[in-house]
Structure formats: structure tokens, C-alpha cells
Design a protein around this motif. Structure first.
Motif, short mmCIF file in Angstrom:
data_model
loop_
_atom_site.label_atom_id
_atom_site.label_comp_id
_atom_site.label_asym_id
_atom_site.label_seq_id
_atom_site.Cartn_x
_atom_site.Cartn_y
_atom_site.Cartn_z
N ILE A 58 0.79 -1.12 0.00
CA ILE A 58 -0.11 0.03 0.19
C ILE A 58 0.89 1.16 0.01
N ALA A 59 0.22 2.42 -0.50
CA ALA A 59 1.01 3.60 -0.43
C ALA A 59 1.12 4.34 0.90
N THR A 60 1.92 5.03 1.24
CA THR A 60 2.18 5.80 2.48
C THR A 60 0.90 6.71 2.63
N ASP A 61 0.26 7.19 1.84
CA ASP A 61 -0.94 8.13 2.13
C ASP A 61 -2.01 7.38 2.40
N ALA A 62 -2.03 5.92 1.85
CA ALA A 62 -3.30 5.26 2.00
C ALA A 62 -3.11 4.62 3.49
N ALA A 63 -1.95 4.43 3.98
CA ALA A 63 -1.74 3.91 5.28
C ALA A 63 -1.99 5.05 6.43
N GLU A 64 -1.76 6.16 5.96
CA GLU A 64 -2.06 7.53 6.92
C GLU A 64 -3.41 7.56 7.05
N ALA A 65 -4.27 7.62 5.64
CA ALA A 65 -5.68 7.71 5.79
C ALA A 65 -6.46 6.69 6.46
N ALA A 66 -5.80 5.55 6.43
CA ALA A 66 -6.36 4.50 7.09
C ALA A 66 -6.34 4.53 8.71
N LEU A 67 -5.35 4.92 9.03
CA LEU A 67 -5.02 5.34 10.49
C LEU A 67 -5.88 6.59 10.92
N GLY A 68 -6.22 7.56 9.92
CA GLY A 68 -7.01 8.62 10.14
C GLY A 68 -8.52 8.16 10.51
N ARG A 69 -8.99 7.02 9.88
CA ARG A 69 -10.18 6.59 9.97
C ARG A 69 -10.50 5.85 11.28
N LEU A 70 -9.27 5.58 12.08
CA LEU A 70 -9.47 4.61 13.26
C LEU A 70 -9.48 5.68 14.54
N GLU A 71 -10.87 5.51 15.18
CA GLU A 71 -10.79 6.00 16.58
C GLU A 71 -10.70 4.86 17.72
#
Ligand code: NAI
Length: 283
Positions: free
Chosen positions: A59-72
Motif C-alpha cells: 500500500i502507499a504511504t498516504d493510504a496507510a495514513e488515511a487508514a489510521l485517520g479513520r481509526l478512533e
């Protein structure tokens, strides 16, 4: 029946993998556990897993960051209110899971689907513990969740067709392969897998061959990617024993009798990888 938001109860080995899977597929996820420490461990595991996927160009770096951003994360179960789907991956005890379902009935809206990641408890009994039994279903993920392709979907006797269809479709939407099983002891995968591991242990117990040779024979002769004893060590020999006891007690059939050596290994604390020693040594 649309599922757009997800709650995951339990941030342990399975819960954090399930939360990661949904977050990577674009779903906002709240992961709930009893303590901040458990949530921090779960989040750290997800971060490490995402880092590995980036390093391997999965996966791309920004996809990993986006995934983390969706996690509360939350310790308050009230954070699960308003979620379309709540998946629980808490301890494998009927009373605890049934208690949680009762609590979720009060917290969540009428339309919420409750999925359980149980590996051995009767779905029909669990569904009966909810005031909305038709909306309870099994979503049995495999360890490690981000890598394993299958989700075994288990229908309780009470599960509504529309719920089963929605969960099947959702499983595909998160990039996994769904297969539906009726509710029965061990469902399909563990019903086939655990007796095979148990039989491999019996081969060692009876002195037919060494653990190394039993594994090598199944790799070279049956084309298994990993030998059954190594797999037992990976799953945890206590978990394998637990599944065998569920099959043996449930079906009341001697063909599922746990190997005496399996019981001894568990009594000795030789649980496999997690304890540093099982049929093989680790670490
Ligand atoms: P685990 O022990 O790693 O994690 C369980 C987590 O649930 C812990 O963080 C605990 O604090 C939390 N918890 C316990 N009670 C809770 C409650 N009332 N509310 C919120 N959080 C609570 O367990 P693991 O291995 O992740 O297993 C979870 C479930 O998944 C079990 O039902 C297990 O049988 C099933 N399963 C496990 C597999 C495995 O390979 N470990 C494979 C497939 C299913």
C-alpha cells in the motif's frame, strides 16, 4: 441494508486486525476496549502492520495514513452508538459475549448488525442472548487478519437472510473472500483443521515419527505450505485443545478425542510460539 460505519469491540490479536482491515477499506472505525493500555497496544500493532505493508509496496504511504485517520479508539462502549455494524472480538467466554450483546442492544440502534468473531461458541445460543437475534451473525476472521483471505460467515438459526447477504457483500468490499457455514461445533475450518493437527500430535505420541518428520511429510506429501505441528504451535496448543474439547463434547464422538500428548503439552505450558516452546522452540 447499508453498512457505512463500523465498531470493533476488543483491541487484541483479532480485534486490532479486524479494525485495520475495515479502516484500510475506507470505513470509519471505532475500536473499543476496557483500558487505554489495551487500546494503545492495539493501535501500535496496527501502525506496525501498516508500516510493513508500505515497506513491502503493498500500500502507499498516504493510504496507510488515511487508514489510521479513520481509526478512533474508546474505552466507553457508548462510542459504539450509531454504528451500522459492531464486530466483537473479546474473550472466548459465552457469558461475557452474551453480556456484551445485551449491553449493545441498549447502546445501538434497531438496525445495527452484531457480528461475533467467536471461533467455537454456538452462534444460535449467542443470538438468543440478544433481543434482536435475527441481526446476529458470525464473522470468523483468521489470524493474522490483514493477511488471511477467508472470512467464514456463520448463520445462527435466527439470522435473517438480508443480514447474511449484507455481511457477505461487506466481506467482499473489504477485500476478503466470504464463505457461509451453518452453525455447528467448530464451523467448517476448525472442524477440519483441528482434528488434522490432533492426529499429527497422535503420530508423535505413538512414536511413528519425530515432529520434524511429521511436518516434512505433510509438506512434501500433501503439499501443505506448513506442517501441522508448526501450525499448531502458531495457533497456540491451548487453542487447539480448546477446539478439540468443543468438538469432542459437542458431537459426543470419540473421533474428536484430544490427544493425550496435546493435553500434556498444554499442562506443561508448552503452548507454541507464544510461550517460546511447543513442538518446536522459538526465539
Ligand atoms: P485477545 O485476548 O488478544 O484480545 C481480547 C481483547 O478483548 C482484550 O484486549 C481484552 O481487554 C478485550 N475485552 C475483553 N472483554 C471486553 C469487554 N467486555 N469489552 C471490551 N473489550 C473487552 O483475544 P483474541 O485472540 O483477539 O481473540 C478474540 C476473539 O477472537 C475470541 O472470541 C477468539 O476465540 C476469536 N478468534 C481468535 C483467533 C486467534 O487466532 N487468536 C482466530 C479466530 C477467532
Amino acid at each position: 441494508m447499508t453498512i457505512e460505519t463500523v465498531g470493533v469491540v476488543g483491541a487484541g490479536a483479532m480485534g486490532n486486525g479486524i479494525a485495520q482491515t475495515f479502516a484500510m477499506a475506507g470505513f470509519p472505525v471505532v475500536m473499543q476496549d476496557l483500558s487505554d493500555a489495551a487500546l494503545a497496544r492495539g493501535r501500535a500493532t496496527i501502525e506496525k502492520s501498516l508500516e510493513r505493508l508500505v515497506k513491502r509496496d503493498k500500500i502507499a504511504t498516504d493510504a496507510a495514513e488515511a487508514a489510521l485517520g479513520r481509526l478512533e479508539t474508546a474505552t466507553d462502549p457508548g462510542a459504539l452508538a450509531g454504528r451500522d455494524l459492531v464486530v466483537e472480538a473479546i474473550v472466548e467466554k459465552f457469558e461475557v459475549k452474551a453480556g456484551l450483546l445485551g449491553k449493545l442492544d441498549d447502546i445501538c440502534g434497531e438496525a445495527t448488525i452484531f457480528a461475533t468473531n467467536t471461533s467455537s461458541i454456538s452462534l444460535t445460543r449467542l443470538a438468543a442472548a440478544s433481543s434482536r437475534p435475527g441481526r446476529v451473525i458470525g464473522m470468523h476472521f483468521f489470524n493474522p487478519v490483514p493477511l488471511m483471505q477467508l472470512v467464514e460467515i456463520i448463520r445462527a438459526l435466527q439470522t435473517e437472510d438480508a443480514v447474511c447477504d449484507a455481511i457477505t457483500e461487506l466481506t467482499r468490499a473489504v477485500g476478503k473472500t466470504p464463505r457461509v457455514s451453518k452453525d455447528s461445533y467448530g464451523f467448517v475450518v476448525n472442524r477440519v483443521l483441528a482434528p488434522m493437527i490432533n492426529e499429527a500430535i497422535n503420530c508423535v505420541y505413538e512414536g511413528l515419527a519425530s515432529p520434524e518428520d511429521v511436518d516434512e511429510m505433510m509438506k512434501l506429501g500433501a503439499n501443505h505450505p506448513m506442517g501441522p505441528l508448526s501450525l499448531g504451535d502458531l495457533i497456540g496448543l491451548d487453542v487447539v485443545l480448546n477446539i478439540m474439547e468443543t468438538l469432542y463434547g459437542g458431537f459426543d464422538d470419540p473421533k474428536y478425542r484430544p490427544s493425550p500428548l496435546l493435553k500434556q503439552m498444554v499442562d506443561a505450558g508448552y503452548l507454541g510460539r507464544k510461550s517460546g516452546r511447543g513442538f518446536f522452540r522459538y526465539g
